[in-house]
Design a protein around this motif. Structure first.
Motif, PDB file in Angstrom:
ATOM      1  N   LEU B 327      -7.277 -12.338   5.711  1.00 51.74           N
ATOM      2  CA  LEU B 327      -6.448 -11.698   4.688  1.00 51.74           C
ATOM      3  C   LEU B 327      -6.821 -10.218   4.519  1.00 51.74           C
ATOM      4  N   SER B 328      -8.116  -9.958   4.345  1.00 49.30           N
ATOM      5  CA  SER B 328      -8.510  -8.567   4.125  1.00 49.30           C
ATOM      6  C   SER B 328      -8.254  -7.732   5.364  1.00 49.30           C
ATOM      7  N   ALA B 329      -8.394  -8.338   6.534  1.00 47.62           N
ATOM      8  CA  ALA B 329      -8.167  -7.570   7.756  1.00 47.62           C
ATOM      9  C   ALA B 329      -6.703  -7.175   7.882  1.00 47.62           C
ATOM     10  N   ALA B 331      -4.902  -6.284   5.615  1.00 48.91           N
ATOM     11  CA  ALA B 331      -4.665  -5.153   4.713  1.00 48.91           C
ATOM     12  C   ALA B 331      -4.810  -3.817   5.414  1.00 48.91           C
TER      13      ALA B 331
END
Ligand SMILES: Cc1cc2nc3c(=O)[nH]c(=O)nc-3n(C[C@H](O)[C@H](O)[C@H](O)COP(=O)(O)OP(=O)(O)OC[C@H]3O[C@@H](n4cnc5c(N)ncnc54)[C@H](O)[C@@H]3O)c2cc1C
Ligand code: SF4
Ligand code: SF4
Lengths: 453, 470
Positions: B327-329, B331
């Protein structure tokens, strides 16, 4: 802070901060456990990377004013950049911090004494190697003339804050002005030539830590490097860049780029993690100056830390030995988080016969030195150092190895603070490697001598 | 704004240093991991003991001051944004593991303990706490319980709910109750333990929890299967479940997700594959061997172009951690990342993947998908830019359609991230008006003054929007 000052800062945040980079933070919090100030503040979001980025964004958005508390949060940041490699979104926190600090410092009404000290240090001293030599000479005079003995005995030192007192104690015996002025500029390898390199000597390293620089060139010679040490080079500018003196940092970057451009070399070698990380970032520093950008990038692409070039040249396969003892390694934040060099020092240290390498818990966590952080944010710095000392003690190491002068002094401070100076020592990795190399080779040559008799 | 004398009351309870009111502090506690939601609290209060929690809550209830309990603020449903101001109640001092009971196989803990720390503490004693949300390095047990979080091991081991045996709860009136306990069986009255799991801080404050542990599985094997198209991967998932094997982990990632994850982790993920499945089985060595062989052959029968086995635990952990960063990647690609949590019955996973692609195309929005495929729980993630109002409208429409499709396939609007403020407007899609009404009566009974995390779970008026700011 005055209202006009706040408005000015806010306006410049809106003009200058990289908003896309601020938006790139998706607020997942993955960086929180790696942030020393978040952990040591008892998990206060205002002292976390996520919190700091949110504060910067809120100032740009006009949600809050850049008041003392915002500044406090940014001041408390070590700039260790441990939050970067763990961020899946790839937020370049270091650049955001630099932009924000630059704006705040440039616009802030500083108290007169602070201004004078900053000006003296950032413009009057570090950019001028001759003056650095002069100051170091003064320290040397203090140390050698008997003044130190008087100062320590008379109790005059007690007038300084505790961390300063300790700092005075741990500062190495500095070289004489003569040896600093007569620095050798060219070295031939002692074995067949493998690489041509230039040595970035560093302002502090080439004065206070001159013996470590000498050890560095010796190791490079043993590893097969021809070395030049360009005379026109200057301080890297990191201290300026990290303290909101960007213009001065740019000046020094340009001087360095010019100084190293001529030399026909494979690498530019550094032995201070903090300098190296700033040097590899010159491209970013000069990104808005078209005539410099490409030159800066060419310069940066050649930067290599000493341990990394040594491993490339197979130095760890040479005979290296020490007395039976445990050694441990404290990462330099910038060497690890920015230059991504962390396996190499461990590889070198693990290859020393007789020494047993033991990894400490959280070796990658900042020691609290962080440029001048330990002098300006002493309380947090000492709290971080106490944690570090606990981890080093748990390894039972007799030698703590570092890769940056600031870390070295801080670890010495930690040892002094714990009252362990008769049992534990802190060294720069090149000094230890030279010791191990010379130790192995003298035993070796003794043996070969005796066998030839 | 809280008045000076009100702040003094709070300081008298928890100590001056545990009440923060600076605008910087308020700002850093004004958001969580949910994009597009931000609201300032009036104060941040960190009680040192459960007794102090009770005093703070009692006083806030009397004064009708909203309370927003907060763990690590990693939830994805705007569960900790202080929409109506009030007090953010931090659990950071309640961070002790109280007991690991090796005879009853339980751990009793305070809510502020970090999830991974708890796992490691019990693993040191050969025991196993399975619920492992991707945020486990940061999240707190209290947050996990209140969101009923799941993780990579959910398929075989279930979610947080399946491990909560007993709770200590401070009710909105300040009274403390204990539910459940170290008992394998207990039918004394309503099952309040279950009610509080997933209650998102809207019914009370959890101040202690007793969690179930199980013995550590003997071995574990990890497989990565690569596909040329997403449907083949989705079909494999359904086939594995239908063949009566329950793997410990069965995760799905599409190509754009694989690419960004590889950018971050640099572990050599197959960026050429259109989709991959990360599959793990654990347990008795012989059984694991047999199951994995069968899983590999099912993958191959369903057009996997390559199936490889992790050579070591280090390699397997690298794969898991890469998956957790998904998920953060994502972003890194666009300024705004909005993720959804639609869940369908396992058998419908292929239909759901197909529907997501169709909906993305129809509304011309960029959606990447990854998730706990084995649980039927996908995370279609929309990459967009909140500054582009026109595109945000289309994102909104696409999500609404995804929710409706999920519910039509027998699914739900959220599998594990909770309703919070973000999905409150859509709760009725899953429950119907009568269902929402029943839940509101429960809320009313526990918290008549509506001080506990107001604005979450139930929308004020029915149709607000998920992503478009009002
Ligand atoms: C990158 C990323 C990956 C994630 N992966 C997953 C995943 O795989 N699976 C999953 O299920 N979730 C996942 N999440 C969502 C989130 O991490 C979980 O919901 C987690 O459990 C939240 O924990 P927290 O401590 O951050 O709680 P918070 O976000 O602080 O709070 C969550 C809710 O619990 C309430 N609360 C917290 N503590 C208490 C207490 N003591 N008493 C009463 N109420 C309380 C809050 O009011 C809020 O409603 C992910 C999030 C991110 C950012
Ligand atoms: S900086 Fe990176 S890791 Fe930290 S909250 Fe932002 S996106 Fe997450
Ligand atoms: S640079 Fe270091 S101290 Fe500053 S926010 Fe990042 S991890 Fe924390």
């Amino acid at each position: 802070m005055k209202t006009a000052e706040k408005q000015r800062i806010q306006q410049q945040f809106q003009e200058k901060m990289d908003y896309d980079e601020l938006l790139n933070c998706m607020r997942c919090g993955f960086c929180l456990p790696s942030c020393p100030t978040y952990m040591e503040s008892g998990k206060d979001e205002a002292h976390s990377p996520r919190g700091r980025i949110a504060l910067m964004k809120a100032v740009v958005d006009g949600d809050i004013e850049p008041d003392e508390d915002v500044k406090r949060s940014l001041d408390m940041c070590l700039g260790c950049r441990a939050c970067e490699p763990v961020c899946p979104s790839g937020v370049n926190y270091g650049h955001l911090l630099e932009q924000a600090r630059d704006i705040i410092y440039q616009n802030q009404q500083q108290s007169i004494p602070v201004k004078v000290v900053r000006k003296a240090a950032f413009q009057g001293l570090f950019p001028h190697q001759q003056r650095m030599i002069g100051l170091t000479g003064l320290i040397g005079f203090y140390q050698r003339s008997g003044l130190r003995t008087v100062a320590r005995k008379s109790g005059a030192m007690k007038l300084l804050p505790e961390s300063m007192q300790l700092m005075e104690k741990v500062l190495p015996d500095v070289p004489t002005s003569k040896s600093m002025k007569q620095r050798q500029r060219h070295f031939q390898p002692t074995v067949p030539l493998k690489k041509r390199v230039a040595f970035f000597a560093g302002c502090l390293m080439d004065t206070v830590f001159l013996p470590t620089n000498d050890a560095t060139t010796k190791l490079l010679q043993y590893a097969g490097c021809e070395i030049v040490v360009p005379e026109a080079q200057a301080c890297c500018g990191a201290l300026h860049g990290h303290s909101g003196e960007k213009q001065q940092a740019k000046k020094m970057a340009k001087r360095n780029i010019e100084a190293f451009e001529e030399a026909e070399i494979d690498y530019i070698i550094t032995n201070a993690g903090g300098c190296g990380a700033f040097l590899v970032d010159y491209g970013h520093l000069l990104k808005d100056e078209p005539e410099w950008k490409a030159r800066a990038e060419a310069f940066s692409s050649k930067i290599k830390d000493i341990s990394s070039v040594l491993v490339e040249l197979g130095f760890e396969k040479l005979p290296l030995s020490l007395q039976d003892e445990i050694i441990t390694y404290q990462d330099s934040c910038h060497l690890k988080n920015v230059q991504k060099t962390f396996m190499e020092p461990r590889k070198l240290l693990s290859s020393i016969d007789g020494a047993q390498y033991v990894e400490m818990k959280d070796a990658g966590r900042c020691c609290g030195s962080a440029g001048i952080y330990n002098l300006v944010e002493t309380e947090m710095s000492m709290q971080i150092l106490d944690y570090k000392m606990e981890q080093t003690k748990a390894t039972k190491a007799k030698t703590i190895v570092t890769a940056n002068p600031g870390c070295l002094l801080q670890m010495k401070l930690g040892i002094e603070k714990e009252g362990l100076s008769d049992q534990i020592r802190a060294v720069h990795i090149v000094d230890l490697l030279l010791e191990a190399y010379e130790n192995a080779n003298s035993t070796y040559s003794n043996q070969s001598n005796s066998s030839s008799i | 704004m809280l008045a000076k004398n009100e702040l003094e009351v709070l300081a008298a309870i928890v100590g001056k240093e545990n009440v923060e009111t600076s605008q910087a502090s308020k700002l850093v506690y004004s958001f969580d991991a949910t994009p597009q939601f931000q609201a300032m609290p009036d104060a941040i209060v960190s009680p040192r003991t459960p007794a102090e929690v009770s005093q703070v809550v009692k006083w806030c209830n009397e004064q009708e001051i909203p309370i927003v309990p907060r763990g690590s603020g990693t939830n994805l449903s705007a569960g900790t944004t202080p929409l109506q101001g009030g007090v953010v109640l931090l659990m950071k001092h309640l961070d002790k593991i109280l007991e690991i009971d090796e005879e009853n196989l339980t751990v009793t803990t305070q809510p502020g303990v970090n999830t991974l720390e708890l796992m490691e503490a019990v693993e040191a004693k050969g025991l196993f706490y399975p619920p492992d949300p991707s945020s486990m390095k940061i999240s707190q047990i209290g947050g996990n319980i209140n969101e009923n979080s799941g993780g990579l091991r959910g398929l075989k081991y279930g979610v947080t709910r399946d491990y909560v045996m007993g709770l200590e709860i401070v009710l909105p009136n300040g009274e403390t109750i204990r539910t459940g306990g170290k008992l394998a069986k207990d039918v004394a009255g309503y099952d309040l333990t279950r009610l509080f799991v997933g209650s998102e801080g809207t019914l009370g404050i959890i101040t202690e929890a007793t969690l179930k542990l199980i013995p550590m599985p003997e071995t574990k094997k990890t497989v990565l299967a690569l596909y040329e198209d997403m449907d083949a991967a989705a079909r494999t998932v359904s086939k594995i479940i239908a063949s009566k094997i329950i793997p410990a982990t069965l995760e799905f990632l599409d190509q754009p997700t694989i690419k960004v994850v590889e950018d971050f982790s640099n572990i050599g993920l197959p960026t050429h594959a259109k989709a991959v499945l990360l599959i793990e089985q654990d347990g008795d060595a012989a059984v694991v061997e047999k199951d994995i062989a069968k899983i590999v052959s099912i993958c191959e029968d369903n057009q996997a172009i390559e199936v490889s086995m992790a050579a070591s635990e280090i390699e397997a952990e690298a794969l898991r951690s890469a998956r957790r960063s998904a998920l953060s990647a994502l972003a890194r690609l666009k300024p705004t990342t909005i993720l959804e949590d639609a869940t369908v019955p396992r058998s419908e996973i292929a239909n759901m993947v197909e529907a997501i692609n169709r909906i993305a195309e129809k509304h011309q929005v960029e959606i990447c998908t990854f998730g706990h495929a084995g649980d039927g729980n996908l995370h279609p993630t929309c990459l967009t830019d909140a500054r582009d109002k026109e595109e945000m409208e289309r994102v909104e429409q696409a999500f609404e359609e995804i929710f409706t499709t999920a519910v039509a396939l027998g699914g739900t609007i959220t599998g594990e991230h909770g309703v919070g403020a973000m999905k409150a407007p859509y709760l009725h899609l899953k429950l119907g008006d009568a269902g929402v009404g029943a839940m509101q009566s429960i809320k009313q009974a526990f918290d008549p003054k509506n001080i506990m995390n107001p604005g979450k779970m139930f929308a004020n008026e029915n149709r607000k929007r998920v992503v478009v700011k009002q």
